[in-house]
Design a protein around this motif. Structure first.
Motif, PDB file in Angstrom:
ATOM      1  N   ALA A   1       8.867  24.034 -34.047  1.00  0.00           N
ATOM      2  CA  ALA A   1       9.525  22.872 -33.437  1.00  0.00           C
ATOM      3  C   ALA A   1       8.628  21.649 -33.631  1.00  0.00           C
ATOM      4  O   ALA A   1       7.413  21.764 -33.467  1.00  0.00           O
ATOM      5  N   PRO A   2       9.200  20.512 -33.998  1.00  0.00           N
ATOM      6  CA  PRO A   2       8.353  19.336 -34.225  1.00  0.00           C
ATOM      7  C   PRO A   2       7.652  18.920 -32.929  1.00  0.00           C
ATOM      8  O   PRO A   2       8.220  19.038 -31.850  1.00  0.00           O
ATOM      9  N   VAL A   3       6.382  18.524 -33.040  1.00  0.00           N
ATOM     10  CA  VAL A   3       5.627  18.096 -31.857  1.00  0.00           C
ATOM     11  C   VAL A   3       6.118  16.712 -31.464  1.00  0.00           C
ATOM     12  O   VAL A   3       6.220  15.827 -32.308  1.00  0.00           O
ATOM     13  N   LYS A   4       6.427  16.547 -30.175  1.00  0.00           N
ATOM     14  CA  LYS A   4       6.913  15.234 -29.739  1.00  0.00           C
ATOM     15  C   LYS A   4       5.734  14.440 -29.184  1.00  0.00           C
ATOM     16  O   LYS A   4       5.134  14.824 -28.191  1.00  0.00           O
ATOM     17  N   LEU A   5       5.389  13.393 -29.892  1.00  0.00           N
ATOM     18  CA  LEU A   5       4.285  12.551 -29.431  1.00  0.00           C
ATOM     19  C   LEU A   5       4.842  11.413 -28.605  1.00  0.00           C
ATOM     20  O   LEU A   5       5.858  10.821 -28.942  1.00  0.00           O
ATOM     21  N   GLU A   6       4.164  11.131 -27.496  1.00  0.00           N
ATOM     22  CA  GLU A   6       4.639  10.039 -26.659  1.00  0.00           C
ATOM     23  C   GLU A   6       3.442   9.261 -26.132  1.00  0.00           C
ATOM     24  O   GLU A   6       2.599   9.816 -25.458  1.00  0.00           O
ATOM     25  N   GLY A   7       3.341   8.000 -26.479  1.00  0.00           N
ATOM     26  CA  GLY A   7       2.242   7.169 -26.002  1.00  0.00           C
ATOM     27  C   GLY A   7       2.554   6.651 -24.611  1.00  0.00           C
ATOM     28  O   GLY A   7       3.673   6.773 -24.121  1.00  0.00           O
ATOM     29  N   LEU A   8       1.554   6.094 -23.947  1.00  0.00           N
ATOM     30  CA  LEU A   8       1.764   5.566 -22.605  1.00  0.00           C
ATOM     31  C   LEU A   8       2.705   4.361 -22.626  1.00  0.00           C
ATOM     32  O   LEU A   8       3.291   4.006 -21.623  1.00  0.00           O
ATOM     33  N   ARG A   9       2.828   3.722 -23.816  1.00  0.00           N
ATOM     34  CA  ARG A   9       3.748   2.586 -23.917  1.00  0.00           C
ATOM     35  C   ARG A   9       5.190   3.068 -23.930  1.00  0.00           C
ATOM     36  O   ARG A   9       6.110   2.272 -23.809  1.00  0.00           O
ATOM     37  N   ASN A  10       5.382   4.386 -24.107  1.00  0.00           N
ATOM     38  CA  ASN A  10       6.705   4.966 -24.023  1.00  0.00           C
ATOM     39  C   ASN A  10       7.700   4.369 -25.001  1.00  0.00           C
ATOM     40  O   ASN A  10       8.858   4.164 -24.672  1.00  0.00           O
ATOM     41  N   GLY A  11       7.247   4.061 -26.189  1.00  0.00           N
ATOM     42  CA  GLY A  11       8.170   3.586 -27.217  1.00  0.00           C
ATOM     43  C   GLY A  11       8.494   2.100 -27.150  1.00  0.00           C
ATOM     44  O   GLY A  11       9.283   1.609 -27.942  1.00  0.00           O
ATOM     45  N   THR A  12       7.901   1.382 -26.198  1.00  0.00           N
ATOM     46  CA  THR A  12       8.145  -0.060 -26.131  1.00  0.00           C
ATOM     47  C   THR A  12       7.593  -0.712 -27.405  1.00  0.00           C
ATOM     48  O   THR A  12       6.447  -0.460 -27.765  1.00  0.00           O
ATOM     49  N   PRO A  13       8.397  -1.516 -28.087  1.00  0.00           N
ATOM     50  CA  PRO A  13       7.904  -2.139 -29.319  1.00  0.00           C
ATOM     51  C   PRO A  13       6.657  -2.977 -29.067  1.00  0.00           C
ATOM     52  O   PRO A  13       6.443  -3.469 -27.946  1.00  0.00           O
ATOM     53  N   LEU A  14       5.836  -3.114 -30.109  1.00  0.00           N
ATOM     54  CA  LEU A  14       4.535  -3.772 -29.953  1.00  0.00           C
ATOM     55  C   LEU A  14       4.647  -5.226 -29.494  1.00  0.00           C
ATOM     56  O   LEU A  14       3.740  -5.753 -28.865  1.00  0.00           O
ATOM     57  N   ASN A  15       5.761  -5.877 -29.811  1.00  0.00           N
ATOM     58  CA  ASN A  15       5.872  -7.290 -29.421  1.00  0.00           C
ATOM     59  C   ASN A  15       6.487  -7.453 -28.033  1.00  0.00           C
ATOM     60  O   ASN A  15       6.850  -8.536 -27.616  1.00  0.00           O
ATOM     61  N   GLN A  16       6.613  -6.333 -27.304  1.00  0.00           N
ATOM     62  CA  GLN A  16       7.122  -6.422 -25.926  1.00  0.00           C
ATOM     63  C   GLN A  16       6.149  -5.747 -24.967  1.00  0.00           C
ATOM     64  O   GLN A  16       5.331  -4.945 -25.394  1.00  0.00           O
ATOM     65  N   ASP A  17       6.228  -6.084 -23.676  1.00  0.00           N
ATOM     66  CA  ASP A  17       5.351  -5.473 -22.672  1.00  0.00           C
ATOM     67  C   ASP A  17       6.146  -4.568 -21.748  1.00  0.00           C
ATOM     68  O   ASP A  17       7.300  -4.848 -21.443  1.00  0.00           O
TER      69      ASP A  17
END
Ligand code: HEC
Ligand code: HEC
Length: 159
Positions: A36-52
Motif C-alpha cells: 500500500a502506498p505510504v501516505k505522507l502528511e506534513g503539519l501544513r496538511n496540504g495547504t499550498p505554500l503561498n497560503q497560511d
C-alpha cells in the motif's frame, strides 16, 4: 595475465551475470502484490505554500493548582501564566517569587536544590547559570492538541 587484462576478459561475463540478477529481481517484484502506498502528511496538511494555515489557539491557561508529575525527574509544568515575565541577563522575573528568600511572601515553590549545583558539581549559593533560563525546561500550559497520536503513559511509580 595482469589484472586489467583479466578484468577486460571477464567483463562480458560479469555484465551477463548482472543482467541475469536484474531479471530475477524484476520477476520476483512482479510476483509480489504492490505494498500500500505510504501516505505522507506534513503539519501544513496540504495547504499550498503561498497560503497560511489558521493559527492555533495557544493562549496560556489561567492559573491553576500545580499539575501532577509524569516521572520523578520531570521539570514541573508551570501552573500559571507567564506572559510578560522577562528573563534577561540582568533580571529574572521567576526568581522574584521562586527564589528561596522570596517564597515565604509569594507562596511559590522554592526552586529545587538541584538548581544550585554548577555544571562542575560545585554547590553555589545562588541559582546556577545552567538553571537560570527557567523556560528552557519549565513550560506554561495551553490547550494544545497532540500533533500526532502517541501512547505516552505516566511512569509506573507515579501512577
Ligand atoms: C508572582 C509570583 C510568581 C512568579 C513571577 C512566577 N511564579 Fe511560578 N509559581 C508561583 C506560585 C504561587 C506557584 C504555585 C505554588 C502552589 O500552588 O503550590 C507557582 C508554581 C510554579 C511551578 C510549579 C511547581 C510544582 O511543584 O509543580 C513552576 C514550575 C513555576 N511556578 C515556574 C515558574 C517560572 C519558570 C516562572 C518565570 C517564567 C515563574 N514560575 C514565575 C508564583 C510565581
Ligand atoms: C535545565 C533544566 C531546568 C532549568 C533551566 C530550570 N529547572 Fe527547575 N526543575 C528542573 C527539573 C528537572 C526539576 C525536577 C527535579 C529537580 O528537582 O531537579 C525542577 C524542579 C523545579 C521546581 C520544583 C521544586 C520542588 O521542590 O518540587 C521549581 C519550583 C523550579 N524547578 C523552578 C525553576 C525556576 C524558577 C527556574 C529558573 C530560575 C528553573 N526551575 C530552571 C529543571 C530545570
Amino acid at each position: 595475465m595482469n589484472f586489467p587484462t583479466l578484468l577486460k576478459r571477464l567483463a562480458p561475463v560479469l555484465l551477463a551475470l548482472g543482467l541475469f540478477a536484474v531479471g530475477i529481481d524484476q520477476a520476483r517484484a512482479a510476483d509480489k502484490p504492490a505494498a500500500a502506498p505510504v501516505k505522507l502528511e506534513g503539519l501544513r496538511n496540504g495547504t499550498p505554500l503561498n497560503q497560511d494555515n489558521p493559527p492555533g489557539n495557544f493562549r496560556q491557561e489561567r492559573d491553576h493548582p500545580v499539575s501532577e508529575r509524569d516521572f520523578v525527574q520531570q521539570p514541573p509544568l508551570i501552573p500559571h501564566t507567564i506572559s510578560g515575565y522577562q528573563i534577561t541577563k540582568n533580571f529574572n522575573k521567576c526568581l522574584d517569587c521562586h527564589a528561596w528568600q522570596k517564597t515565604k511572601e509569594s507562596g511559590a515553590t522554592k526552586i529545587s536544590v538541584t538548581h544550585f549545583k554548577s555544571r562542575d558539581g560545585v554547590e553555589l549559593d545562588k541559582v546556577s547559570p545552567r538553571r537560570y533560563f527557567c523556560t528552557q525546561c519549565h513550560v506554561p500550559q495551553s490547550d494544545a492538541k497532540p500533533l500526532v497520536p502517541n501512547t505516552f503513559e505516566r511512569a509506573k511509580g507515579m501512577q
